[in-house]
Scaffold this motif. Sequence first.
Motif, PDB file in Angstrom:
ATOM      1  N   CYS A 153       0.833  -1.194   0.000  1.00 48.27           N
ATOM      2  CA  CYS A 153       0.000   0.000   0.000  1.00 48.27           C
ATOM      3  C   CYS A 153       0.875   1.254   0.000  1.00 48.27           C
ATOM      4  CB  CYS A 153      -0.899  -0.006   1.239  1.00 48.27           C
ATOM      5  SG  CYS A 153      -1.966   1.442   1.391  1.00 48.27           S
ATOM      6  N   PHE A 154       0.574   2.188  -0.906  1.00 50.35           N
ATOM      7  CA  PHE A 154       1.306   3.441  -1.006  1.00 50.35           C
ATOM      8  C   PHE A 154       0.358   4.617  -0.799  1.00 50.35           C
ATOM      9  CE2 PHE A 154       3.809   0.870  -4.247  1.00 50.35           C
ATOM     10  CZ  PHE A 154       4.845   0.586  -3.369  1.00 50.35           C
ATOM     11  N   THR A 155       0.911   5.712  -0.279  1.00 49.42           N
ATOM     12  CA  THR A 155       0.175   6.960  -0.120  1.00 49.42           C
ATOM     13  C   THR A 155       1.000   8.084  -0.727  1.00 49.42           C
ATOM     14  OG1 THR A 155      -0.838   6.211   1.948  1.00 49.42           O
ATOM     15  CG2 THR A 155      -0.859   8.570   1.531  1.00 49.42           C
ATOM     16  N   VAL A 156       0.317   9.057  -1.325  1.00 46.71           N
ATOM     17  CA  VAL A 156       0.969  10.255  -1.849  1.00 46.71           C
ATOM     18  C   VAL A 156       0.304  11.462  -1.223  1.00 46.71           C
ATOM     19  CG1 VAL A 156       1.489  11.630  -3.907  1.00 46.71           C
ATOM     20  CG2 VAL A 156       1.495   9.125  -4.048  1.00 46.71           C
ATOM     21  N   ASN A 157       1.110  12.417  -0.756  1.00 48.41           N
ATOM     22  CA  ASN A 157       0.563  13.637  -0.168  1.00 48.41           C
ATOM     23  C   ASN A 157       1.418  14.842  -0.526  1.00 48.41           C
ATOM     24  OD1 ASN A 157      -1.909  13.637   1.346  1.00 48.41           O
ATOM     25  ND2 ASN A 157      -0.970  12.182   2.761  1.00 48.41           N
ATOM     26  N   THR A 158       0.798  16.014  -0.454  1.00 50.04           N
ATOM     27  CA  THR A 158       1.518  17.272  -0.628  1.00 50.04           C
ATOM     28  C   THR A 158       1.648  17.958   0.729  1.00 50.04           C
ATOM     29  OG1 THR A 158      -0.537  18.483  -1.066  1.00 50.04           O
ATOM     30  CG2 THR A 158       0.640  17.594  -2.969  1.00 50.04           C
ATOM     31  N   ASP A 159       2.726  18.726   0.888  1.00 49.63           N
ATOM     32  CA  ASP A 159       2.939  19.510   2.110  1.00 49.63           C
ATOM     33  C   ASP A 159       2.717  18.651   3.357  1.00 49.63           C
ATOM     34  OD1 ASP A 159       3.513  21.808   3.629  1.00 49.63           O
ATOM     35  OD2 ASP A 159       1.387  22.361   3.743  1.00 49.63           O
ATOM     36  N   VAL A 160       3.367  17.506   3.382  1.00 51.43           N
ATOM     37  CA  VAL A 160       3.117  16.532   4.443  1.00 51.43           C
ATOM     38  C   VAL A 160       4.180  16.669   5.539  1.00 51.43           C
ATOM     39  CG1 VAL A 160       4.421  14.718   3.258  1.00 51.43           C
ATOM     40  CG2 VAL A 160       2.650  14.081   4.888  1.00 51.43           C
ATOM     41  N   ASP A 161       3.761  16.428   6.761  1.00 52.40           N
ATOM     42  CA  ASP A 161       4.645  16.512   7.916  1.00 52.40           C
ATOM     43  C   ASP A 161       5.540  15.278   7.971  1.00 52.40           C
ATOM     44  OD1 ASP A 161       4.723  18.193  10.656  1.00 52.40           O
ATOM     45  OD2 ASP A 161       5.055  16.081  11.111  1.00 52.40           O
ATOM     46  N   LEU A 162       6.860  15.468   7.828  1.00 53.19           N
ATOM     47  CA  LEU A 162       7.798  14.358   7.745  1.00 53.19           C
ATOM     48  C   LEU A 162       8.858  14.485   8.825  1.00 53.19           C
ATOM     49  CD1 LEU A 162       9.189  11.912   6.397  1.00 53.19           C
ATOM     50  CD2 LEU A 162      10.189  13.503   4.740  1.00 53.19           C
ATOM     51  N   ARG A 163       8.910  13.520   9.745  1.00 51.42           N
ATOM     52  CA  ARG A 163       9.885  13.505  10.832  1.00 51.42           C
ATOM     53  C   ARG A 163      11.166  12.787  10.361  1.00 51.42           C
ATOM     54  NH1 ARG A 163       8.931  13.882  16.195  1.00 51.42           N
ATOM     55  NH2 ARG A 163       7.527  15.506  15.400  1.00 51.42           N
ATOM     56  N   LEU A 164      12.252  13.539  10.300  1.00 49.61           N
ATOM     57  CA  LEU A 164      13.541  12.977   9.898  1.00 49.61           C
ATOM     58  C   LEU A 164      14.384  12.560  11.090  1.00 49.61           C
ATOM     59  CD1 LEU A 164      14.467  15.510   7.068  1.00 49.61           C
ATOM     60  CD2 LEU A 164      13.413  13.266   6.814  1.00 49.61           C
ATOM     61  N   ARG A 165      14.209  13.260  12.212  1.00 52.22           N
ATOM     62  CA  ARG A 165      15.009  12.947  13.399  1.00 52.22           C
ATOM     63  C   ARG A 165      14.315  13.559  14.603  1.00 52.22           C
ATOM     64  NH1 ARG A 165      19.872  15.429  12.028  1.00 52.22           N
ATOM     65  NH2 ARG A 165      19.183  17.308  13.103  1.00 52.22           N
ATOM     66  N   ASP A 166      14.398  12.860  15.749  1.00 53.18           N
ATOM     67  CA  ASP A 166      13.784  13.371  16.979  1.00 53.18           C
ATOM     68  C   ASP A 166      14.729  14.248  17.788  1.00 53.18           C
ATOM     69  OD1 ASP A 166      11.153  12.311  16.847  1.00 53.18           O
ATOM     70  OD2 ASP A 166      11.894  10.338  17.395  1.00 53.18           O
ATOM     71  N   LEU A 167      16.038  13.958  17.745  1.00 57.65           N
ATOM     72  CA  LEU A 167      16.976  14.665  18.611  1.00 57.65           C
ATOM     73  C   LEU A 167      18.302  14.906  17.887  1.00 57.65           C
ATOM     74  CD1 LEU A 167      17.189  15.687  21.584  1.00 57.65           C
ATOM     75  CD2 LEU A 167      18.347  13.537  22.104  1.00 57.65           C
ATOM     76  N   PRO A 168      18.660  16.197  17.658  1.00 58.31           N
ATOM     77  CA  PRO A 168      17.770  17.351  17.776  1.00 58.31           C
ATOM     78  C   PRO A 168      16.694  17.273  16.699  1.00 58.31           C
ATOM     79  CG  PRO A 168      19.825  18.013  16.750  1.00 58.31           C
ATOM     80  CD  PRO A 168      20.001  16.582  17.163  1.00 58.31           C
ATOM     81  N   LEU A 169      15.556  17.848  16.976  1.00 62.74           N
ATOM     82  CA  LEU A 169      14.387  17.690  16.123  1.00 62.74           C
ATOM     83  C   LEU A 169      14.650  18.219  14.723  1.00 62.74           C
ATOM     84  CD1 LEU A 169      11.441  16.851  15.867  1.00 62.74           C
ATOM     85  CD2 LEU A 169      10.788  19.134  16.660  1.00 62.74           C
ATOM     86  N   LEU A 170      14.327  17.378  13.740  1.00 62.37           N
ATOM     87  CA  LEU A 170      14.420  17.768  12.331  1.00 62.37           C
ATOM     88  C   LEU A 170      13.127  17.338  11.671  1.00 62.37           C
ATOM     89  CD1 LEU A 170      15.958  18.920   9.932  1.00 62.37           C
ATOM     90  CD2 LEU A 170      17.092  16.697   9.659  1.00 62.37           C
ATOM     91  N   ASN A 171      12.309  18.314  11.336  1.00 62.38           N
ATOM     92  CA  ASN A 171      10.976  18.055  10.802  1.00 62.38           C
ATOM     93  C   ASN A 171      10.788  18.906   9.551  1.00 62.38           C
ATOM     94  OD1 ASN A 171       8.605  16.521  12.402  1.00 62.38           O
ATOM     95  ND2 ASN A 171       7.718  17.926  10.910  1.00 62.38           N
TER      96      ASN A 171
END
Length: 208
Positions: A78-96
Amino acid sequence: MTALPEDSWLLGIRPQPAPVTAEEYDALSEEIAKAIEIVDGYVVYCAVPAPDHQTCARRLADMLERHARAAMSGGHDCFTVNTDVDLRLRDLPLLNRRPDVALYRCLDRGRGERLRAEHTLLVVEIVSPGSETQDTTDKLGEYAKAGIPHYWIVRLDRTGVSIIERYRLDRALMLYKHTGTFMKEEPGGAPTVGTPILMEIDWAELQF
């Protein structure tokens, strides 16, 4: 030393008192979260994209979603496509970050699963005036270090999408390698790519 005038906008700049934590970001309202990205815990304000930028992001997402559905009907996950989506790259230090378009594996919303780099197959950033360095240097490094397999940098002309630069992750180096550039003016019809899913780039679909 020349003093700044009292009405200078520079006088309004103040240092952020402390880095934003993952918990603090998660507590923000969607309205606030949509207006910012967080880089190493520090707020980066996102300008509202121009209408042409938004149109192309939507059309790129529509194109990706059409091919994602075809891939799923062929037996893929299953795949999803979105625009302007909230993407968490790292928690510490936070990179969003909030990429213009993202293709990712479907999340388990029932368990409150958040979109992270390990779910993401492709991110697309559309270069705007003022975003050249972020899109071609900063995010190129961040998305690679986070382990996202594919990255596209998209450029516009007066009629729509004109250039798509494609990058693929070298996992041994955790760096992107340029795998090719599609240009609207090139002869030969609609180009195709095989990864992360089979896609045909229909330039007419990506015009205003």
